[in-house]
Design an enzyme around this catalytic site. Structure first.
Site, PDB file in Angstrom:
ATOM      1  N   GLY A  58      95.345  13.912 -10.329  1.00  0.00           N
ATOM      2  CA  GLY A  58      96.357  13.326 -11.194  1.00  0.00           C
ATOM      3  C   GLY A  58      96.155  13.505 -12.679  1.00  0.00           C
ATOM      4  N   PRO A  91      91.366  17.253  -8.095  1.00  0.00           N
ATOM      5  CA  PRO A  91      92.231  17.774  -9.160  1.00  0.00           C
ATOM      6  C   PRO A  91      93.089  18.942  -8.676  1.00  0.00           C
ATOM      7  CG  PRO A  91      90.045  18.692  -9.397  1.00  0.00           C
ATOM      8  CD  PRO A  91      89.965  17.720  -8.244  1.00  0.00           C
ATOM      9  N   GLY A  92      94.303  19.014  -9.162  1.00  0.00           N
ATOM     10  CA  GLY A  92      95.166  20.147  -8.858  1.00  0.00           C
ATOM     11  C   GLY A  92      95.707  20.728 -10.158  1.00  0.00           C
ATOM     12  N   ARG A  93      96.697  20.021 -10.693  1.00  0.00           N
ATOM     13  CA  ARG A  93      97.391  20.481 -11.887  1.00  0.00           C
ATOM     14  C   ARG A  93      96.445  20.861 -13.036  1.00  0.00           C
ATOM     15  NH1 ARG A  93     102.613  18.739 -12.947  1.00  0.00           N
ATOM     16  NH2 ARG A  93     102.233  17.067 -11.471  1.00  0.00           N
ATOM     17  N   TYR A 148     112.240  17.222 -11.582  1.00  0.00           N
ATOM     18  CA  TYR A 148     111.642  16.146 -12.379  1.00  0.00           C
ATOM     19  C   TYR A 148     112.140  16.135 -13.817  1.00  0.00           C
ATOM     20  CZ  TYR A 148     107.834  16.987  -8.923  1.00  0.00           C
ATOM     21  OH  TYR A 148     107.088  17.205  -7.803  1.00  0.00           O
ATOM     22  N   CYS A 159     123.830  29.050  -7.540  1.00  0.00           N
ATOM     23  CA  CYS A 159     125.117  28.353  -7.609  1.00  0.00           C
ATOM     24  C   CYS A 159     124.924  26.851  -7.493  1.00  0.00           C
ATOM     25  CB  CYS A 159     126.041  28.883  -6.524  1.00  0.00           C
ATOM     26  SG  CYS A 159     126.253  30.654  -6.678  1.00  0.00           S
ATOM     27  N   TYR A 164     102.346  23.616  -8.952  1.00  0.00           N
ATOM     28  CA  TYR A 164     103.639  23.203  -8.403  1.00  0.00           C
ATOM     29  C   TYR A 164     104.747  24.163  -8.847  1.00  0.00           C
ATOM     30  CZ  TYR A 164     100.651  19.217  -7.710  1.00  0.00           C
ATOM     31  OH  TYR A 164      99.578  18.440  -7.359  1.00  0.00           O
TER      32      TYR A 164
HETATM   33  C1  LIG Z   1      99.015  15.837  -5.154  1.00  0.00           C
HETATM   34  C2  LIG Z   1      97.710  15.203  -4.868  1.00  0.00           C
HETATM   35  C3  LIG Z   1      96.583  15.505  -5.644  1.00  0.00           C
HETATM   36  C4  LIG Z   1      96.614  16.417  -6.847  1.00  0.00           C
HETATM   37  O1  LIG Z   1      97.335  15.882  -7.889  1.00  0.00           O
HETATM   38  P1  LIG Z   1      97.330  16.612  -9.342  1.00  0.00           P
HETATM   39  O2  LIG Z   1      98.226  15.767 -10.153  1.00  0.00           O
HETATM   40  O3  LIG Z   1      97.840  17.981  -9.146  1.00  0.00           O
HETATM   41  O4  LIG Z   1      95.915  16.592  -9.820  1.00  0.00           O
HETATM   42  C5  LIG Z   1      95.376  14.940  -5.281  1.00  0.00           C
HETATM   43  N1  LIG Z   1      95.286  14.090  -4.222  1.00  0.00           N
HETATM   44  C6  LIG Z   1      96.355  13.778  -3.461  1.00  0.00           C
HETATM   45  C7  LIG Z   1      96.184  12.859  -2.321  1.00  0.00           C
HETATM   46  C8  LIG Z   1      97.594  14.313  -3.771  1.00  0.00           C
HETATM   47  O5  LIG Z   1      98.648  13.981  -3.018  1.00  0.00           O
END
Ligand SMILES: *Cc1c(COP(=O)(O)O)cnc(C)c1O
Length: 418
Positions: A239, A274-276, A316, A342, A371
């Site tokens: 997050g 972490p992802g984003r 979003y 469209c 994403y």
């Molecule tokens: C989506 C998600 C993440 C990653 O969130 P980011 O905002 O991309 O860091 C981590 N844990 C869970 C359970 C998620 O659903």
């Protein structure tokens, strides 16, 4: 973002001009910088070096096999939310022992697949899911390690669609039922309750929601201890936000520093998802201007990428900076940047001040590494675009552009229609 920059008025990713990639693969395409990815992985992981931890990359943010392989090479695990993501993680060589499986709706097939592979643990989101995992594990003669996902009811102060830790959210187990859920879990014959999990939302730009949530989780862990339930893992999810426009999210070091006093003396292992923050600013979407047109007081820039390629603005109202890849002196104007789909909701930017652009020129849609491609679809029967990774002067296509034949693969016209 030092790996995407202008050199003599021309936009580069590392040692490669964007124009050069475009000449090779056509437009639109996603482009990732190897150096940025490596730096983000290192910076994030080293922020937490002082405490025992596992960093599990959130596969849903970017699931390309090459990206996952790079993640694996840095010793990361994976946070997955489906059987498909598990398949990808394994294909990319991620250690099953470093895989955690989240999501509110895991089905029996996915649970069985994960037990077969031998993942680290399931992050469980309900009592019924817990019993379903137990049933599958008993049938297979295996044991399942689980963490219970608790909903700490804190406001992450982010977009409502990406807030996941509020009481009204579908995620996790309501904190007032958490104690009893843990207790019940310990009575299931094939379940080992090893941890607690939280994930309060995405694109967080403050440390305080993390801190509030972790404090609540620690209080829960104390109460669990009183009932004789001792956990080995605390998973604080992902997050951490990035800078799309003028946000100033905390650096991973700031987050680590704030959490350290709370976590240092616990005898538990930390898990991060972490992802984003890893991939977001390591990727861009490159698109070509097809046409410009002027309505009544309104200017449109029509580009060849659309909401099916990058959904975030439509879904979003997300902001992505857009820059022409050739820097030259020109007037600016207020435009909507829209795609060919469209739908009125098909836009990449609304009421955006941009340099006056011409048909045929390339635009870079920034911060599109997370994403972006993973949310792409074939809507309007549009082939999904290629993904390219640049490393220094090397250009590597890590996913080919889909062909028209790809688009109808698996479809069948029944005999009675012949
Ligand atoms: C989506 C998600 C993440 C990653 O969130 P980011 O905002 O991309 O860091 C981590 N844990 C869970 C359970 C998620 O659903």
């Amino acid at each position: 973002m030092h790996d995407f920059q202008f050199v003599d008025g021309e936009f580069f990713c590392e040692g490669v001009a964007i124009d050069t990639v475009s000449a090779k693969v056509g437009t639109p395409f996603y482009l990732y910088s190897y150096a940025t990815l490596c730096r983000h992985l290192q910076v994030f992981d080293s922020a937490f070096a002082d405490i025992p931890h596992l960093t599990a990359f959130a596969v849903k943010s970017n699931s390309n096999l090459a990206v996952l392989k790079l993640v694996a090479n840095h010793g990361f695990g994976a946070d997955i939310v489906s059987g498909g993501e598990l398949y990808r993680a394994i294909q990319a060589g991620i250690d099953p022992n470093k895989i955690v499986f989240a999501g509110v709706g895991k089905n029996a097939g996915e649970i069985e697949y994960a037990l077969e592979i031998g993942i680290r643990m399931f992050n469980v989101e309900s009592g019924e899911e817990l019993r379903a995992i137990n049933t599958v594990a008993v049938r297979m003669g295996k044991r399942a390690s689980v963490a219970l996902r608790v909903n700490p009811d804190v406001d992450p102060m982010t977009h409502p669609y990406i807030a996941t830790g509020l009481k009204k959210s579908k995620f996790g187990i309501d904190s007032q039922f958490a104690l009893d859920s843990f207790e019940a879990a310990t009575h299931l014959s094939a379940i080992d309750v090893v941890g607690v999990h939280m994930h309060i939302g995405s694109q967080l730009t403050k440390v305080s929601p993390f801190l509030d949530a972790v404090k609540r989780i620690l209080r829960l862990m104390e109460n669990l201890q009183k009932r004789g339930i001792n956990l080995s893992y605390i998973n604080i999810g992902g997050g951490l936000g990035i800078s799309y426009a003028d946000e100033t999210p905390p650096h991973p070091n700031d987050l680590a520093e704030a959490l350290m006093p709370l976590l240092r003396d616990l005898k538990v292992r930390l898990i991060l998802e972490p992802g984003r923050v890893i991939v977001g600013n390591a990727g861009i979407l490159v698109t070509k201007v097809l046409y410009t047109k002027n309505g009544d007081g309104k200017h449109f820039v029509i580009v060849d990428a659309a909401m099916n390629d990058l959904l975030r603005p439509s879904l979003y109202e997300a902001y992505h900076e857009i820059v022409p890849v050739r820097q030259e002196k020109r007037d600016s104007m207020i435009v909507d940047v829209v795609g060919p789909i469209c739908e009125s909701g098909d836009f990449l930017a609304k009421d955006r001040e941009l340099p006056e652009v011409k048909s045929g020129e390339l635009l870079a849609v920034m911060s599109a590494g997370a994403y972006g491609f993973t949310m792409a679809s074939n809507y309007n029967t549009r082939p999904r675009v290629p993904e390219v990774m640049v490393r220094d002067r090397d250009i590597c296509v890590i996913r080919e552009r889909e062909s028209y034949a790809d688009l109808v693969r698996g479809e069948v016209i029944p005999d009675f229609l012949q």
